[in-house]
Write an enzyme that holds these catalytic residues in place. Structure first.
Site, PDB file in Angstrom:
ATOM      1  N   HIS A  43      88.305  -0.465 -13.553  1.00 53.93           N
ATOM      2  CA  HIS A  43      87.959  -0.445 -14.972  1.00 53.93           C
ATOM      3  C   HIS A  43      88.465   0.867 -15.568  1.00 53.93           C
ATOM      4  O   HIS A  43      87.719   1.834 -15.692  1.00 53.93           O
ATOM      5  CB  HIS A  43      86.442  -0.569 -15.145  1.00 53.93           C
ATOM      6  CG  HIS A  43      86.006  -0.771 -16.565  1.00 53.93           C
ATOM      7  ND1 HIS A  43      84.924  -1.535 -16.906  1.00 53.93           N
ATOM      8  CD2 HIS A  43      86.505  -0.302 -17.744  1.00 53.93           C
ATOM      9  CE1 HIS A  43      84.759  -1.521 -18.214  1.00 53.93           C
ATOM     10  NE2 HIS A  43      85.717  -0.777 -18.743  1.00 53.93           N
ATOM     11  N   GLU A  70      89.346  -4.616 -15.521  1.00 53.58           N
ATOM     12  CA  GLU A  70      88.351  -4.728 -16.593  1.00 53.58           C
ATOM     13  C   GLU A  70      88.627  -3.709 -17.678  1.00 53.58           C
ATOM     14  O   GLU A  70      89.141  -2.622 -17.395  1.00 53.58           O
ATOM     15  CB  GLU A  70      86.944  -4.471 -16.050  1.00 53.58           C
ATOM     16  CG  GLU A  70      86.481  -5.395 -14.972  1.00 53.58           C
ATOM     17  CD  GLU A  70      85.075  -5.063 -14.498  1.00 53.58           C
ATOM     18  OE1 GLU A  70      84.447  -5.938 -13.873  1.00 53.58           O
ATOM     19  OE2 GLU A  70      84.599  -3.937 -14.751  1.00 53.58           O
ATOM     20  N   HIS A 190      77.342  -5.908 -12.370  1.00 52.05           N
ATOM     21  CA  HIS A 190      76.628  -4.766 -12.923  1.00 52.05           C
ATOM     22  C   HIS A 190      75.229  -4.653 -12.295  1.00 52.05           C
ATOM     23  O   HIS A 190      74.353  -5.468 -12.555  1.00 52.05           O
ATOM     24  CB  HIS A 190      76.492  -4.820 -14.454  1.00 52.05           C
ATOM     25  CG  HIS A 190      76.397  -3.446 -15.056  1.00 52.05           C
ATOM     26  ND1 HIS A 190      77.502  -2.753 -15.499  1.00 52.05           N
ATOM     27  CD2 HIS A 190      75.348  -2.617 -15.234  1.00 52.05           C
ATOM     28  CE1 HIS A 190      77.128  -1.571 -15.954  1.00 52.05           C
ATOM     29  NE2 HIS A 190      75.828  -1.463 -15.799  1.00 52.05           N
TER      30      HIS A 190
END
Length: 237
Positions: A43, A70, A190
């Site tokens: 990410h 991401e 997450h």
């Protein structure tokens, strides 16, 4: 079996803390795949405080499982993804100064924007996933954007589960069921961890992939990286 994609941002954070190339991010990615993980996630953020944009390019030749990038689809990120062409791009609406992702897309409010971005990625052969909260309306909205998958934002589940509230998984199960009805694939990520992953997997249908970084790398400090990857895979069986 649900696939495990390991987010290696925290390895990059540790490397960047001292400069140089220790730990070696590319070697870590190779090793994690060798330990059995079915994907690598990164990410990158505009300030490059962990994953650098060059890392995304360098990892292309290293990741032989599934490569997932991401990020917030601003121009710099979109250009990077179109250059690297990972297997999957996951669109996350995080602010530039966000410490970590903290909400899913409003797929109704941002429908037109998402339609355009997703179409561009899909024209380039990149599977698209949208980071969403477990809200039926947002799942319905995701279907209208042309996304291939959603990624359920699981922080609230993890928090509630740690407090003994197992019922928190119900809304995730309903969201995943609805996605299945709409022929959208389901990912999740997450704050999933060794403590809560098995329960989540057992109760959420149609789960294709989980992306896990912070907890996995933290647990590896005590248990070892190879051992922890194996433990996650066991919980996903």
């Amino acid at each position: 079996m649900t696939k495990l994609s390991v987010n290696i941002n925290k390895i990059a954070t540790l490397r960047n803390a001292r400069g140089g190339n220790v730990p070696d991010l590319l070697k870590a990615a190779k090793d994690i795949q060798g330990f059995g993980a079915q994907g690598i996630t990164i990410h990158p953020r505009p300030d490059e405080r962990h994953i650098r944009y060059q890392d995304a390019r360098d990892l292309k030749s290293v990741v032989y499982t599934e490569y997932n990038i991401e990020g917030n689809p601003e121009k710099q990120f979109v250009d990077l993804v179109l250059e690297v062409k990972p297997d999957q791009v996951t669109l996350v609406p995080d602010a530039v100064d966000a410490i970590t992702s903290n909400s899913g897309w409003d797929t109704i409010k941002h429908k037109d924007f998402l339609v355009d971005v997703i179409a561009e990625f899909k024209r380039n052969g990149i599977r698209t996933s949208i980071f969403v909260d477990p809200v039926i309306e947002m799942i319905d909205g995701a279907a209208e954007t042309g996304a291939d998958r959603i990624e359920l934002y699981t922080e609230s589940f993890a928090t509630e589960y740690a407090n003994g509230n197992e019922q928190s998984v119900i809304v995730y199960a309903a969201a995943a069921k609805r996605a299945g009805e709409l022929h959208i694939g389901v990912n999740a990520g997450h704050d999933l961890s060794l403590d809560n992953l098995k329960f989540f997997k057992q109760n959420v249908p149609n789960l294709l992939e989980v992306s896990i970084g912070h907890a996995l790398i933290s647990e590896a400090l005590y248990l070892g990286l190879e051992n922890v990857v194996s433990m996650y895979l066991h919980r996903l069986k």
